[in-house]
Design a protein around this motif. Structure first.
Motif, PDB file in Angstrom:
ATOM      1  N   GLY A 112       0.782  -1.220   0.000  1.00 44.12           N
ATOM      2  CA  GLY A 112       0.000   0.000   0.000  1.00 44.12           C
ATOM      3  C   GLY A 112       0.816   1.274   0.000  1.00 44.12           C
ATOM      4  N   PHE A 113       2.115   1.147   0.257  1.00 43.89           N
ATOM      5  CA  PHE A 113       3.019   2.308   0.232  1.00 43.89           C
ATOM      6  C   PHE A 113       3.205   2.815  -1.191  1.00 43.89           C
ATOM      7  CE2 PHE A 113       6.336   4.692   2.384  1.00 43.89           C
ATOM      8  CZ  PHE A 113       7.315   4.908   1.424  1.00 43.89           C
ATOM      9  N   TYR A 114       2.929   1.961  -2.156  1.00 44.67           N
ATOM     10  CA  TYR A 114       3.203   2.273  -3.560  1.00 44.67           C
ATOM     11  C   TYR A 114       1.913   2.461  -4.342  1.00 44.67           C
ATOM     12  CZ  TYR A 114       7.919   1.153  -2.275  1.00 44.67           C
ATOM     13  OH  TYR A 114       9.136   1.171  -1.656  1.00 44.67           O
ATOM     14  N   ASP A 115       2.018   3.302  -5.354  1.00 38.13           N
ATOM     15  CA  ASP A 115       0.842   3.690  -6.132  1.00 38.13           C
ATOM     16  C   ASP A 115       0.793   3.064  -7.523  1.00 38.13           C
ATOM     17  OD1 ASP A 115       1.778   6.455  -4.487  1.00 38.13           O
ATOM     18  OD2 ASP A 115      -0.344   5.909  -4.345  1.00 38.13           O
ATOM     19  N   TYR A 116       1.945   2.702  -8.040  1.00 33.63           N
ATOM     20  CA  TYR A 116       2.006   2.200  -9.410  1.00 33.63           C
ATOM     21  C   TYR A 116       2.702   0.846  -9.409  1.00 33.63           C
ATOM     22  CZ  TYR A 116       1.203   7.160 -10.220  1.00 33.63           C
ATOM     23  OH  TYR A 116       0.697   8.431 -10.192  1.00 33.63           O
ATOM     24  N   TRP A 117       2.206  -0.026 -10.263  1.00 33.58           N
ATOM     25  CA  TRP A 117       2.713  -1.398 -10.314  1.00 33.58           C
ATOM     26  C   TRP A 117       2.860  -1.869 -11.757  1.00 33.58           C
ATOM     27  CZ3 TRP A 117       4.059  -4.145  -5.990  1.00 33.58           C
ATOM     28  CH2 TRP A 117       3.668  -3.591  -4.769  1.00 33.58           C
ATOM     29  N   GLY A 118       3.880  -2.717 -11.942  1.00 34.76           N
ATOM     30  CA  GLY A 118       3.997  -3.416 -13.202  1.00 34.76           C
ATOM     31  C   GLY A 118       3.179  -4.698 -13.148  1.00 34.76           C
ATOM     32  N   HIS A 119       3.209  -5.430 -14.237  1.00 33.27           N
ATOM     33  CA  HIS A 119       2.429  -6.671 -14.318  1.00 33.27           C
ATOM     34  C   HIS A 119       3.213  -7.887 -13.851  1.00 33.27           C
ATOM     35  CE1 HIS A 119      -1.017  -4.809 -16.135  1.00 33.27           C
ATOM     36  NE2 HIS A 119      -0.249  -4.213 -17.021  1.00 33.27           N
ATOM     37  N   GLY A 120       4.486  -7.723 -13.593  1.00 33.14           N
ATOM     38  CA  GLY A 120       5.288  -8.799 -13.034  1.00 33.14           C
ATOM     39  C   GLY A 120       6.076  -9.578 -14.064  1.00 33.14           C
ATOM     40  N   THR A 121       7.165 -10.180 -13.598  1.00 35.03           N
ATOM     41  CA  THR A 121       7.975 -11.065 -14.417  1.00 35.03           C
ATOM     42  C   THR A 121       8.342 -12.271 -13.569  1.00 35.03           C
ATOM     43  OG1 THR A 121       9.926 -11.199 -15.868  1.00 35.03           O
ATOM     44  CG2 THR A 121      10.175  -9.902 -13.858  1.00 35.03           C
ATOM     45  N   GLN A 122       8.232 -13.454 -14.162  1.00 36.25           N
ATOM     46  CA  GLN A 122       8.380 -14.700 -13.414  1.00 36.25           C
ATOM     47  C   GLN A 122       9.840 -15.135 -13.334  1.00 36.25           C
ATOM     48  OE1 GLN A 122       5.702 -16.361 -12.086  1.00 36.25           O
ATOM     49  NE2 GLN A 122       7.025 -17.876 -11.132  1.00 36.25           N
ATOM     50  N   VAL A 123      10.241 -15.554 -12.144  1.00 37.03           N
ATOM     51  CA  VAL A 123      11.576 -16.119 -11.934  1.00 37.03           C
ATOM     52  C   VAL A 123      11.407 -17.529 -11.376  1.00 37.03           C
ATOM     53  CG1 VAL A 123      13.720 -15.978 -10.626  1.00 37.03           C
ATOM     54  CG2 VAL A 123      12.682 -13.896 -11.549  1.00 37.03           C
ATOM     55  N   THR A 124      11.975 -18.495 -12.068  1.00 37.51           N
ATOM     56  CA  THR A 124      11.959 -19.867 -11.581  1.00 37.51           C
ATOM     57  C   THR A 124      13.393 -20.301 -11.321  1.00 37.51           C
ATOM     58  OG1 THR A 124      11.988 -20.748 -13.835  1.00 37.51           O
ATOM     59  CG2 THR A 124       9.846 -20.465 -12.783  1.00 37.51           C
ATOM     60  N   VAL A 125      13.578 -21.134 -10.325  1.00 38.01           N
ATOM     61  CA  VAL A 125      14.911 -21.573  -9.929  1.00 38.01           C
ATOM     62  C   VAL A 125      14.974 -23.099 -10.003  1.00 38.01           C
ATOM     63  CG1 VAL A 125      16.688 -21.523  -8.147  1.00 38.01           C
ATOM     64  CG2 VAL A 125      15.116 -19.580  -8.416  1.00 38.01           C
ATOM     65  N   SER A 126      15.948 -23.583 -10.715  1.00 35.06           N
ATOM     66  CA  SER A 126      16.072 -25.032 -10.862  1.00 35.06           C
ATOM     67  C   SER A 126      17.351 -25.540 -10.218  1.00 35.06           C
ATOM     68  CB  SER A 126      16.068 -25.402 -12.348  1.00 35.06           C
ATOM     69  OG  SER A 126      17.137 -24.754 -13.025  1.00 35.06           O
TER      70      SER A 126
END
Length: 126
Positions: A112-126
């Motif tokens: 809630g501290f932030y007003d603007y957001w991106g749509h996200g990028t996925q990180v997977t770890v193998s």
């Protein structure tokens, strides 16, 4: 109009490195605080790193020494460098920007501290 667009996610082996970018269109030049959040299924979105108006970074304890947040005002881009990747680093990473009024930030500030957001990028770890 502020638009945040993340890129750079993907699959990485444990122990490897990964760089995320966030194009902060319409924002950086009048910036307050910028941050990276991470979310895994079934859990709340959590902050992992932030950088304030003075370019001072802050990190949560579990990523300190491995994550580096930075910004390039000329390129209107926020970065997150992840080194020595661990399995628990996996998730969807979001960049966030406040309304330009805050001077300081903490990596554990709530969403809630932030007003603007991106749509996200996925990180997977193998």
């Amino acid at each position: 109009h502020v638009q945040l667009v993340e890129s750079g996610g993907g699959s990485v082996q444990a122990g490897g490195s990964l760089s995320l970018s966030c194009a902060t269109r319409g924002y950086t030049r009048r910036s307050g605080c910028l941050a990276w959040f991470r979310q895994v299924p079934g859990k709340e979105r959590e902050g992992v790193a932030c950088i304030d108006k003075r370019d001072d970074p802050d990190y949560i304890r579990s990523v300190k020494g491995r994550f580096t947040i930075s910004k390039d005002v000329a390129k209107n881009t926020l970065y997150l460098e992840i080194n020595n990747v661990k399995y628990e680093d996996a998730g969807t990473y979001y960049c966030a920007a406040d309304g330009g009024t805050n001077t300081y930030c903490g990596a554990d500030d709530p969403p809630g501290f932030y007003d603007y957001w991106g749509h996200g990028t996925q990180v997977t770890v193998s």
